[in-house]
Design a protein around this motif. Sequence first.
Motif, mmCIF file in Angstrom:
data_model
loop_
_atom_site.group_PDB
_atom_site.id
_atom_site.type_symbol
_atom_site.label_atom_id
_atom_site.label_comp_id
_atom_site.label_asym_id
_atom_site.label_seq_id
_atom_site.Cartn_x
_atom_site.Cartn_y
_atom_site.Cartn_z
ATOM 1 N N ALA A 162 -3.985 -1.293 0.241
ATOM 2 C CA ALA A 162 -3.869 -0.122 1.114
ATOM 3 C C ALA A 162 -5.217 0.576 1.265
ATOM 4 O O ALA A 162 -5.617 0.955 2.384
ATOM 5 C CB ALA A 162 -2.823 0.841 0.562
ATOM 6 N N GLU A 163 -5.921 0.744 0.160
ATOM 7 C CA GLU A 163 -7.221 1.413 0.225
ATOM 8 C C GLU A 163 -8.253 0.546 0.937
ATOM 9 O O GLU A 163 -9.158 1.068 1.607
ATOM 10 C CB GLU A 163 -7.692 1.768 -1.179
ATOM 11 N N ALA A 164 -8.135 -0.779 0.808
ATOM 12 C CA ALA A 164 -9.059 -1.667 1.521
ATOM 13 C C ALA A 164 -8.883 -1.524 3.025
ATOM 14 O O ALA A 164 -9.873 -1.524 3.775
ATOM 15 C CB ALA A 164 -8.824 -3.113 1.097
ATOM 16 N N ARG A 165 -7.659 -1.398 3.480
ATOM 17 C CA ARG A 165 -7.420 -1.208 4.915
ATOM 18 C C ARG A 165 -8.109 0.058 5.412
ATOM 19 O O ARG A 165 -8.745 0.066 6.478
ATOM 20 C CB ARG A 165 -5.921 -1.144 5.190
ATOM 21 N N THR A 166 -7.979 1.134 4.642
ATOM 22 C CA THR A 166 -8.603 2.398 5.037
ATOM 23 C C THR A 166 -10.124 2.309 4.968
ATOM 24 O O THR A 166 -10.834 2.723 5.901
ATOM 25 C CB THR A 166 -8.107 3.541 4.135
ATOM 26 N N LEU A 167 -10.631 1.766 3.878
ATOM 27 C CA LEU A 167 -12.081 1.655 3.700
ATOM 28 C C LEU A 167 -12.692 0.771 4.778
ATOM 29 O O LEU A 167 -13.734 1.116 5.364
ATOM 30 C CB LEU A 167 -12.384 1.085 2.316
ATOM 31 N N PHE A 168 -12.084 -0.374 5.054
ATOM 32 C CA PHE A 168 -12.632 -1.293 6.049
ATOM 33 C C PHE A 168 -12.536 -0.708 7.450
ATOM 34 O O PHE A 168 -13.367 -1.006 8.311
ATOM 35 C CB PHE A 168 -11.917 -2.636 5.981
ATOM 36 N N THR A 169 -11.524 0.110 7.704
ATOM 37 C CA THR A 169 -11.431 0.801 8.989
ATOM 38 C C THR A 169 -12.583 1.779 9.149
ATOM 39 O O THR A 169 -13.200 1.881 10.209
ATOM 40 C CB THR A 169 -10.090 1.542 9.104
ATOM 41 N N GLU A 170 -12.878 2.493 8.086
ATOM 42 C CA GLU A 170 -13.887 3.548 8.153
ATOM 43 C C GLU A 170 -15.316 3.009 8.080
ATOM 44 O O GLU A 170 -16.204 3.529 8.767
ATOM 45 C CB GLU A 170 -13.674 4.545 7.004
ATOM 46 N N ARG A 171 -15.534 1.959 7.269
ATOM 47 C CA ARG A 171 -16.913 1.540 7.002
ATOM 48 C C ARG A 171 -17.188 0.074 7.290
ATOM 49 O O ARG A 171 -18.294 -0.397 7.043
ATOM 50 C CB ARG A 171 -17.270 1.857 5.539
ATOM 51 N N GLY A 172 -16.202 -0.649 7.794
ATOM 52 C CA GLY A 172 -16.405 -2.057 8.073
ATOM 53 C C GLY A 172 -16.060 -2.914 6.867
ATOM 54 O O GLY A 172 -15.988 -2.431 5.730
ATOM 55 N N ILE A 173 -15.870 -4.215 7.101
ATOM 56 C CA ILE A 173 -15.375 -5.085 6.035
ATOM 57 C C ILE A 173 -16.435 -5.448 4.997
ATOM 58 O O ILE A 173 -16.125 -6.111 4.016
ATOM 59 C CB ILE A 173 -14.758 -6.375 6.620
ATOM 60 N N ASP A 174 -17.668 -4.995 5.187
ATOM 61 C CA ASP A 174 -18.704 -5.224 4.182
ATOM 62 C C ASP A 174 -18.960 -3.974 3.342
ATOM 63 O O ASP A 174 -19.966 -3.899 2.626
ATOM 64 C CB ASP A 174 -19.998 -5.689 4.850
ATOM 65 N N ALA A 175 -18.039 -3.014 3.408
ATOM 66 C CA ALA A 175 -18.171 -1.808 2.590
ATOM 67 C C ALA A 175 -18.169 -2.180 1.110
ATOM 68 O O ALA A 175 -17.542 -3.163 0.712
ATOM 69 C CB ALA A 175 -17.024 -0.847 2.897
ATOM 70 N N PRO A 176 -18.854 -1.410 0.275
ATOM 71 C CA PRO A 176 -18.961 -1.753 -1.157
ATOM 72 C C PRO A 176 -17.590 -1.795 -1.838
ATOM 73 O O PRO A 176 -16.780 -0.876 -1.691
ATOM 74 C CB PRO A 176 -19.810 -0.617 -1.731
ATOM 75 N N LEU A 177 -17.359 -2.849 -2.610
ATOM 76 C CA LEU A 177 -16.093 -2.954 -3.326
ATOM 77 C C LEU A 177 -16.013 -1.964 -4.481
ATOM 78 O O LEU A 177 -14.918 -1.629 -4.935
ATOM 79 C CB LEU A 177 -15.882 -4.384 -3.828
ATOM 80 N N ASP A 178 -17.162 -1.486 -4.963
ATOM 81 C CA ASP A 178 -17.131 -0.425 -5.969
ATOM 82 C C ASP A 178 -16.483 0.835 -5.394
ATOM 83 O O ASP A 178 -15.776 1.556 -6.104
ATOM 84 C CB ASP A 178 -18.546 -0.094 -6.445
ATOM 85 N N ALA A 199 0.427 -3.992 -12.576
ATOM 86 C CA ALA A 199 -0.468 -4.887 -11.840
ATOM 87 C C ALA A 199 -0.071 -4.947 -10.372
ATOM 88 O O ALA A 199 -0.937 -4.945 -9.487
ATOM 89 C CB ALA A 199 -0.431 -6.285 -12.459
ATOM 90 N N ARG A 200 1.235 -5.008 -10.103
ATOM 91 C CA ARG A 200 1.679 -5.042 -8.708
ATOM 92 C C ARG A 200 1.307 -3.757 -7.991
ATOM 93 O O ARG A 200 0.876 -3.773 -6.830
ATOM 94 C CB ARG A 200 3.194 -5.275 -8.640
ATOM 95 N N ARG A 201 1.501 -2.616 -8.688
ATOM 96 C CA ARG A 201 1.141 -1.338 -8.069
ATOM 97 C C ARG A 201 -0.348 -1.290 -7.775
ATOM 98 O O ARG A 201 -0.765 -0.828 -6.696
ATOM 99 C CB ARG A 201 1.551 -0.184 -8.982
ATOM 100 N N ASN A 202 -1.166 -1.737 -8.722
ATOM 101 C CA ASN A 202 -2.612 -1.744 -8.492
ATOM 102 C C ASN A 202 -2.973 -2.652 -7.314
ATOM 103 O O ASN A 202 -3.845 -2.312 -6.505
ATOM 104 C CB ASN A 202 -3.339 -2.224 -9.753
ATOM 105 N N HIS A 203 -2.307 -3.785 -7.247
ATOM 106 C CA HIS A 203 -2.595 -4.731 -6.167
ATOM 107 C C HIS A 203 -2.288 -4.104 -4.812
ATOM 108 O O HIS A 203 -3.119 -4.165 -3.887
ATOM 109 C CB HIS A 203 -1.761 -6.002 -6.370
ATOM 110 N N GLU A 204 -1.126 -3.500 -4.694
ATOM 111 C CA GLU A 204 -0.743 -2.880 -3.423
ATOM 112 C C GLU A 204 -1.647 -1.697 -3.093
ATOM 113 O O GLU A 204 -2.001 -1.472 -1.935
ATOM 114 C CB GLU A 204 0.724 -2.436 -3.468
ATOM 115 N N ARG A 205 -2.032 -0.937 -4.124
ATOM 116 C CA ARG A 205 -2.922 0.199 -3.888
ATOM 117 C C ARG A 205 -4.280 -0.280 -3.401
ATOM 118 O O ARG A 205 -4.873 0.300 -2.480
ATOM 119 C CB ARG A 205 -3.088 1.012 -5.175
ATOM 120 N N LEU A 206 -4.778 -1.353 -3.987
ATOM 121 C CA LEU A 206 -6.070 -1.896 -3.564
ATOM 122 C C LEU A 206 -6.012 -2.383 -2.123
ATOM 123 O O LEU A 206 -6.950 -2.153 -1.342
ATOM 124 C CB LEU A 206 -6.487 -3.039 -4.494
#
Length: 230
Positions: A20-36, A11-18
């Motif tokens: 990290a990926e949110a930082r990349t996704l939000f950088t690329e597509r903005g903070i309203d990018a699809p959570l899917d 669970a901790r690994r998944n949390h940290e991975r999420l």
Amino acid sequence: MTSSASPRRDARRNHERLLAEARTLFTERGIDAPLDELATRAGVGPGTVYRHFANRDALIRELYDAGIGDLQGLAPGILGAETGWRSIELYLERLAEWLAASPYVPAVLRRMAELDPTYKPGAEFAEAIAVMVARAQEEGSLRTDVTAVDLSVLVDMLGSLGQYGGAYLPFWRRQLTIVLDGLRARPDNTPVPGVGQEFGEFHDMSHAKGPTQAGPATPDSPGSPLSLVE
């Protein structure tokens, strides 16, 4: 004990991975990018995202708090420098470097201000920055008409270079040196490090279409990490 510890580690690994990926996704597509899409990038199911973050606002709040944690981690090295001027140098360098490498931060700050205007954990930094400025001014190294807000604006300006994506990160210290030395010519000017990017290359990059070259796809304007103290 071992069987229960393993799911917690997962669970901790998944949390940290999420995160990290949110930082990349939000950088690329903005903070309203699809959570899917966040789930896909992290290699988990959509349900896992919502088990860790009840909604987008909860994710944004955690990214915000993580940013505050980053700043808290930088503070001792900056404030504990051998001179006031060295503290000023480290403050501009380390915060601008952090912000330039985290282009999603300004949008997170703005969204948090909308979600919870009274939530200002960064206010703890205000006094420390004022003390740093006073120390440098007392030793005669910082001009007396500069304020803590001036320094925060300069951090914002330097950090906003992250909007051009990683391609500009090798060059931003040129602007840092110019800011620290000022524009007035004098015999002891610090040499500007490295060779500057060609204008044509910079022009093409700054006008490029697409999130990987031009930063976030959404028209987010830069915001200072220290707007939290206002």
